[in-house]
Design an enzyme around this catalytic site. Structure first.
Site, PDB file in Angstrom:
ATOM      1  N   SER A  90       4.356  -7.226  -2.519  1.00  0.00           N
ATOM      2  CA  SER A  90       4.245  -7.343  -1.079  1.00  0.00           C
ATOM      3  C   SER A  90       4.826  -8.665  -0.612  1.00  0.00           C
ATOM      4  O   SER A  90       4.776  -9.663  -1.326  1.00  0.00           O
ATOM      5  CB  SER A  90       2.754  -7.247  -0.746  1.00  0.00           C
ATOM      6  OG  SER A  90       2.545  -7.563   0.579  1.00  0.00           O
TER       7      SER A  90
ATOM      8  N   HIS B  81       3.916 -10.467   2.228  1.00  0.00           N
ATOM      9  CA  HIS B  81       3.043 -11.442   2.883  1.00  0.00           C
ATOM     10  C   HIS B  81       2.095 -12.163   1.932  1.00  0.00           C
ATOM     11  O   HIS B  81       1.323 -13.007   2.350  1.00  0.00           O
ATOM     12  CB  HIS B  81       2.277 -10.807   4.044  1.00  0.00           C
ATOM     13  CG  HIS B  81       1.237  -9.808   3.628  1.00  0.00           C
ATOM     14  ND1 HIS B  81       1.465  -8.457   3.615  1.00  0.00           N
ATOM     15  CD2 HIS B  81      -0.034  -9.966   3.224  1.00  0.00           C
ATOM     16  CE1 HIS B  81       0.370  -7.839   3.215  1.00  0.00           C
ATOM     17  NE2 HIS B  81      -0.559  -8.726   2.978  1.00  0.00           N
TER      18      HIS B  81
ATOM     19  N   CYS C 235      -9.636  -5.568   3.396  1.00  0.00           N
ATOM     20  CA  CYS C 235      -9.026  -4.282   3.737  1.00  0.00           C
ATOM     21  C   CYS C 235      -9.674  -3.667   4.945  1.00  0.00           C
ATOM     22  O   CYS C 235      -9.594  -4.172   6.025  1.00  0.00           O
ATOM     23  CB  CYS C 235      -9.070  -3.353   2.541  1.00  0.00           C
ATOM     24  SG  CYS C 235      -7.864  -3.843   1.315  1.00  0.00           S
TER      25      CYS C 235
ATOM     26  N   THR D 149       0.845  -1.202   0.000  1.00  0.00           N
ATOM     27  CA  THR D 149       0.000   0.000   0.000  1.00  0.00           C
ATOM     28  C   THR D 149       0.878   1.249   0.000  1.00  0.00           C
ATOM     29  O   THR D 149       0.676   2.174  -0.791  1.00  0.00           O
ATOM     30  CB  THR D 149      -0.916   0.003   1.243  1.00  0.00           C
ATOM     31  OG1 THR D 149      -1.887  -1.031   1.091  1.00  0.00           O
ATOM     32  CG2 THR D 149      -1.620   1.330   1.419  1.00  0.00           C
TER      33      THR D 149
ATOM     34  N   THR E 107      14.002   3.540  10.414  1.00  0.00           N
ATOM     35  CA  THR E 107      14.896   2.405  10.612  1.00  0.00           C
ATOM     36  C   THR E 107      14.361   1.195   9.862  1.00  0.00           C
ATOM     37  O   THR E 107      13.196   0.845   9.983  1.00  0.00           O
ATOM     38  CB  THR E 107      15.031   2.084  12.113  1.00  0.00           C
ATOM     39  OG1 THR E 107      15.546   3.240  12.767  1.00  0.00           O
ATOM     40  CG2 THR E 107      15.963   0.910  12.343  1.00  0.00           C
TER      41      THR E 107
ATOM     42  N   GLN F 259      -0.156  -9.782  -6.684  1.00  0.00           N
ATOM     43  CA  GLN F 259      -0.798 -11.085  -6.828  1.00  0.00           C
ATOM     44  C   GLN F 259      -0.182 -11.912  -7.957  1.00  0.00           C
ATOM     45  O   GLN F 259      -0.583 -13.055  -8.167  1.00  0.00           O
ATOM     46  CB  GLN F 259      -2.304 -10.898  -7.087  1.00  0.00           C
ATOM     47  CG  GLN F 259      -3.029 -10.119  -6.004  1.00  0.00           C
ATOM     48  CD  GLN F 259      -3.119 -10.866  -4.673  1.00  0.00           C
ATOM     49  OE1 GLN F 259      -2.721 -12.025  -4.562  1.00  0.00           O
ATOM     50  NE2 GLN F 259      -3.633 -10.202  -3.649  1.00  0.00           N
TER      51      GLN F 259
END
Lengths: 378, 363
Positions: free
Chosen positions: B185, B187, B311, B71, B223, B167
């Site tokens: 992404s 995950h 979401c 995102t 960080t 995806q």
């Protein structure tokens, strides 16, 4: 090698407490579901874990759970508070007040606001690193929207009088943002009596994981922020993106441990700090402490080896994990802007070192460090 | 019965090797910006992960930028590419759609595939530098966009191309075409949650959204989450390595379920079935049965599926993706999405079919 390098850099990053690591693990492996996928039980389970963590964080600073949103760290929290807070004022208030010794991410956010047409006052600090209340009172304008001040300075450890600032801001109807990355879990904080409207929290400065932080956003009276980014509308629309359940759980656990062990940690750290300072003064009679002598966080000692003025002392100490500035800018060779703001000339700023201690620091490490310093710097 | 997890498009379970690599780092101290030994070690781990991912995309390490989520990555590209005009497809994820309100929306056909003629006509008319943002594969329907053709159009009209490949990674082969910004992404491919990346294929610059200590070459302050990116790199390597094999397996199982569903109920509509789809996703609906009803029944039976994109949730909203495809209203509200992943087994597939048979007897 690892055994020989002594870690005195807790203000740059703390190790993740083993108890926190243990809490994190199952949320990576067994209960991995997307916490926003509440169409099914695994998702709901993850969501509950996040809400539990939110409660633990809120509990540590006297807030309500709904006033806590998760971010990727204190840098994002500070950006969201300052950029989002000022942009969210709809143009009515266009003035921000902050100080030159703030963390880079606060200063950079403020500079970004200037580029967007906002006005920013960067106030100086006194030679002891503390702010001057008169400066603040004089800087306040009718269109001042926010005051941003850190509670504990990351480089010199001085503790600012945030209580007073909170009062002044509240009386004047100005939002008070406090970067508490170095203070949360170490000093007592309660957002209501302290009149804080926004407060930034970091995971990896309080024995939690990296990659997670939080922002406290006052609900009454409600503080409105413009998000930094948009998407699925998570965190009540203020911070879109899938929440990392394990990291949220880790931050929550770190907060709970901090709440329970704050006094114990503080005593332990303070006694080590006193030992270190005593020994340093013994060995290096010309050593100077940077920042106020008493109004400071017990885990910080920022000292200047005046007999080595002009030398980059940090480079002389490869076996010590210490720092000469904040970690983000540490890769720069420039002497610390914070120390220079205290009026330290460049040659003394270069000869200064920050020792920061923490929960897992040990007395024998200090003795070993002193022996090493004797060898290298005398 | 054992739980069935068919919600990989929302989140994949972490791969054991990624978890091991990550946990090792998680317990270690050190800020990668610190100059001492601990800092340098952390920094080394960070750069190693960057190098690994960059190599998968055949770019130099400096063209891989880490963020805290896809995102955030999508927001960065849409806001920071420097383009004055932005065109997005009608079926983009919220993290693209909600970013720039002035973005021009390119329609899709009934199968969910972008209208290339429309895009061409649009690009022809643009005077200002344009960014085209089209996801590689849709999270709800699995429909693959003709990214090669889009890339060619962008090149012809000197537009920049962004693709949200979240995806698609690990599910279909990557294009050889020039993509200026590719985001994805961790995950969704079996890496740890809390990490995303931007691959700047052509070396285009991006303005930062988060400012501060100058990490990520000044493009993303804060960080770095060294543990997560380490796990991310391991997961990405595995996802790339097993993509071809996984494609065959998952597609077969997906087809098996869809064949069964179509036989069991002639009114079932499988969305995007006529288009190229990633092999792991099936989105379908039955008229007159709401998605919510089905979700509750399936959840009680221990099956985790979703009604669309996970979401803001809380509420099952009508799918904007299906609406954009012109799916009849009676079908939009009842859509279910099954999505498989790296650890899906055939037993889950057959268990799903028998549970479904119990819930919705053949008519």
């Amino acid at each position: 090698m690892e055994q020989q390098v002594l870690y005195f850099d807790y203000q740059a990053s703390t190790p993740t407490d083993p108890r926190v690591v243990e809490k994190i693990l199952p949320w990576f492996s067994r209960y991995f579901a997307n916490p926003h996928a509440i169409d099914h039980q695994p998702g709901q389970f993850a969501q509950q874990a996040i809400e539990n963590a939110r409660q633990q964080i809120a509990g540590l600073i006297g807030a309500e759970p709904r006033e806590i949103i998760f971010t990727s760290g204190a840098t994002e929290s500070n950006n969201l508070a300052i950029l989002g807070g000022m942009r969210g004022m709809g143009g009515r208030k266009r003035h921000l007040i902050t100080w030159v010794t703030e963390h880079k991410c606060v200063l950079e956010s403020a500079r970004q606001l200037e580029k967007e047409g906002f006005q920013v006052t960067f106030l100086p600090v006194q030679a002891d690193g503390l702010i001057n209340l008169q400066d603040l009172k004089q800087a306040i304008q009718p269109d001042t929207g926010m005051v941003s001040l850190m509670m504990v300075n990351n480089e010199i450890g001085v503790i600012q009088d945030v209580d007073k600032i909170g009062q002044i801001c509240r009386q004047q109807g100005i939002l008070f943002h406090c970067d508490a990355a170095q203070a949360v879990g170490k000093l007592e904080i309660s957002v209501n009596p302290m009149n804080m409207d926004l407060l930034s929290i970091s995971g990896h400065k309080i024995y939690g994981p990296k990659g997670i932080g939080a922002l406290y956003i006052r609900h009454r009276p409600r503080v409105r922020l413009q998000p930094l980014f948009y998407g699925g509308g998570q965190e009540r629309g203020m911070r879109s993106g899938t929440l990392p359940t394990p990291l949220c759980v880790g931050l929550g656990a770190a907060c709970e441990i901090a709440q329970q062990e704050m006094k114990q940690d503080a005593n332990h750290i303070k006694s080590l700090q006193q030992q270190l300072w005593r020994e340093l003064k013994n060995v290096f009679p010309s050593i100077r402490l940077n920042g106020h002598e008493h109004q400071r966080y017990g885990g910080n000692l920022n000292v200047c080896f005046t007999h080595l003025a002009g030398k980059k002392v940090l480079n002389m100490l490869p076996q010590l994990a210490v720092s000469s500035g904040s970690a983000c800018s540490a890769s720069d060779i420039e002497p610390s802007y914070v120390l220079q703001a205290l009026g330290l000339p460049k040659d003394l700023a270069q000869a200064s070192i920050r020792f920061s201690l923490g929960r897992f620091s040990r007395a024998e490490d200090i003795q070993q460090a002193i022996d090493y310093l004797k060898n290298r710097l005398l | 019965m054992k739980r069935i997890y068919f919600d990989h498009n929302a989140m994949s379970p972490i791969r054991p090797q990624a978890l091991t690599a990550m946990m090792k780092i998680l317990a270690q101290v050190g800020n990668p910006s610190s100059v001492h030994w601990y800092g340098r070690k952390a920094h080394h781990g960070l750069e190693e992960a960057r190098e690994t991912i960059a190599q998968l995309f055949k770019v130099t390490a400096s063209r891989c930028l880490f963020t805290a989520s896809c995102t955030e990555a999508n927001n960065m590209v849409l806001r920071g590419s420097g383009c004055q005009q932005i065109a997005i497809s009608a079926t983009e994820h919220e993290s693209v759609k909600a970013v720039v309100s002035s973005a021009h929306v390119i329609p899709v056909d009934q199968q969910g595939v972008i209208d290339l003629n429309y895009l061409e006509q649009f690009l022809k008319k643009q005077l200002a530098k344009t960014l085209v943002s089209v996801m590689m594969a849709n999270s709800e329907t699995g429909v693959i966009q003709p990214i090669d053709d889009i890339a060619a159009l962008c090149q012809r009209f000197n537009a920049l191309l962004h693709t949200d490949a979240t995806q698609a990674i690990g599910r279909i082969p990557l294009t050889n075409q020039k993509i200026d910004f590719l985001t994805f992404s961790s995950h969704k491919i079996g890496g740890p949650v809390g990490c995303g990346a931007i691959i700047t294929g052509s070396g285009e610059e991006i303005a930062p959204l988060i400012k501060g200590g100058g990490q990520e070459r000044g493009r993303r302050a804060g960080t770095e989450n060294v543990a997560a990116v380490t796990g991310f790199a391991v997961a990405a390597s595995q996802a790339f390595a097993e993509q071809a094999e996984l494609y065959i397996r998952l597609k077969q199982w997906r087809d098996e379920i869809e064949e069964y569903l179509l036989q069991s109920n002639t009114e079932i509509l499988i969305h995007g079935k006529g288009a190229d789809r990633i092999p792991n996703t099936s989105c379908f609906s039955m008229p007159h049965i709401t998605g919510m009803q089905q979700l509750i029944r399936l959840d009680l039976a221990g099956i985790a599926v979703s009604s669309g994109s996970a979401c803001s949730s809380g509420k099952v909203k009508e799918s904007a993706v299906l609406k954009a495809m012109g799916v009849p209203a009676a079908h939009v509200g009842g859509a279910l999405r099954l999505s498989f992943g790296w650890d899906t087994t055939h037993r889950e597939v057959s268990d799903f079919i028998s549970v479904w048979e119990g819930l919705y007897p053949r008519i």
